[in-house]
Scaffold this motif. Structure first.
Motif, short mmCIF file in Angstrom:
data_model
loop_
_atom_site.label_atom_id
_atom_site.label_comp_id
_atom_site.label_asym_id
_atom_site.label_seq_id
_atom_site.Cartn_x
_atom_site.Cartn_y
_atom_site.Cartn_z
N MET A 145 13.66 23.38 30.05
CA MET A 145 13.19 24.69 30.50
C MET A 145 14.10 25.81 30.02
N LEU A 146 15.41 25.65 30.18
CA LEU A 146 16.33 26.73 29.82
C LEU A 146 16.37 26.97 28.32
N SER A 147 16.09 25.95 27.51
CA SER A 147 16.07 26.16 26.07
C SER A 147 14.89 27.03 25.66
N THR A 197 5.41 22.16 28.01
CA THR A 197 6.60 22.90 28.40
C THR A 197 6.69 24.23 27.65
N ASP A 198 6.36 24.22 26.36
CA ASP A 198 6.35 25.44 25.56
C ASP A 198 5.42 26.48 26.18
N PHE A 276 15.05 24.63 17.78
CA PHE A 276 13.69 24.08 17.78
C PHE A 276 13.67 22.71 17.12
N ALA A 277 14.39 22.56 16.01
CA ALA A 277 14.46 21.27 15.33
C ALA A 277 15.08 20.22 16.24
N TYR A 278 16.12 20.62 16.98
CA TYR A 278 16.77 19.69 17.92
C TYR A 278 15.77 19.20 18.95
#
Length: 324
Positions: A145-147, A197-198, A276-278
């Motif tokens: 969520m925080l990301s 989630t996005d 985003f890749a992570y």
């Protein structure tokens, strides 16, 4: 857990029902079910006897999705529960019928049907349902969520109206995903969970974040530019001039906006692409390092791998999930 805990159990889905539980044991049974699926809390029904409740839960990637139909009750998670049973997730809950009152972080909000709220299981809260209700919820890991919504901790106990297009889309996806029957080996769960989630994050941020963002017109423009860039991360040709043109401002204005934020537009974009890749790799959304790089706007794969390792201390291939 008490006997007759499960009415039905299938792959990745559990259904809890008080129907076949002795009347005197129903509250303890339901509290056990909520503790397992949401977080430890004290549940107090409005009526001492005859309590009825039903819950269906399923996992989609890292998300835990639940649909509940329950008689009136109060769920409280106090400092003692937080201390003795730590939890680090956010829960987004929407009501399809009934009403509720959520209190957390010094705020109290009344929630009606077709509205959603977010609460933080790492902090105390009180959630009061004064009448029978139906709800749909998504429990989301804190890091996920925080990301996506860095200010999520400030958005708790605030109402989002699901009649807005983005919020309506988000909760519609959660409801549909809750009824899916995942089949072992198909491997789509992590990708679907990350997408949900996005969209939930975007809905919360679009509905709630603008009112909490200080700085007036310039901060609002910066917020819009960042939101636009996040939607275009996969475009390898994205540059300062195209960013400025898309928002009808000069490149110098874009530079000033990001300079006030302590960075540059291109450096910020670069970091967002790596983040985003992570997520694509760690959440199982990408089947290969190449897929993750392309989805994040990188065309030079060697450069991507070196930058990724420098940023996160691991090579991207080490994060690939082995989907059953």
């Amino acid at each position: 857990m008490h006997e007759a805990v499960l009415k039905e159990e299938r792959k990745l889905r559990t259904i809890y029902s008080t129907e076949d539980v002795d009347d005197r044991q129903r509250i303890a049974y339901w509290t056990d079910a909520i503790n397992r699926t949401h977080c430890e809390s004290v549940n107090e029904p409005l009526a001492a006897l005859g309590f009825r409740a039903l819950m269906s839960t399923t996992r989609v990637g890292d998300l835990s999705l639940s649909e509940i139909e329950s008689d009136a009750l109060t769920a409280r998670r106090g400092s003692e529960e937080v201390l003795h049973s730590p939890s680090d997730d956010f829960v987004v809950m929407a009501l399809s019928s009934g009403r509720a009152c959520l209190e957390q972080g010094g705020r109290q909000v009344v929630q009606k049907a077709n509205q959603m709220v977010i609460y933080d299981t790492a902090r105390p809260f009180a959630y009061v349902f004064p009448e029978r209700y139906k709800s749909t919820s998504a429990r989301i890991p804190r890091k996920a969520m925080l990301s996506r919504v860095p200010m999520a901790e400030r958005l708790t106990a605030r109402v989002v109206d699901c009649s807005s297009p983005l919020a309506g889309l988000a909760m519609s996806l959660v409801r549909q995903a809750s009824s899916l029957e995942p089949e072992e080996g198909r491997g789509w769960g992590p990708r679907v969970g990350a997408s949900i989630t996005d969209i939930l994050g975007a809905a919360l941020e679009a509905s709630l974040a603008p009112g909490l963002t200080p700085g007036g017109r310039h901060q609002e423009l910066l917020r819009r530019v960042k939101a636009d860039l996040r939607l275009r991360l996969d475009d390898p040709d994205l540059d300062l001039e195209s960013i400025a043109s898309a928002h009808n401002v000069s490149s110098r204005t874009i530079n000033r906006l990001f300079a006030a934020d302590g960075t540059t537009a291109i450096r910020w974009l670069w970091q967002e692409r790596l983040e985003f890749a992570y997520r694509q790799l760690s959440e199982g959304c990408a089947r290969s390092v190449t897929d993750a790089a392309l989805a994040s706007g990188f065309s030079d794969f060697s450069h991507f791998s070196r930058s990724f390792a420098k940023r996160f201390g691991v090579c991207p291939g080490s994060l690939l999930r082995k989907v059953a």
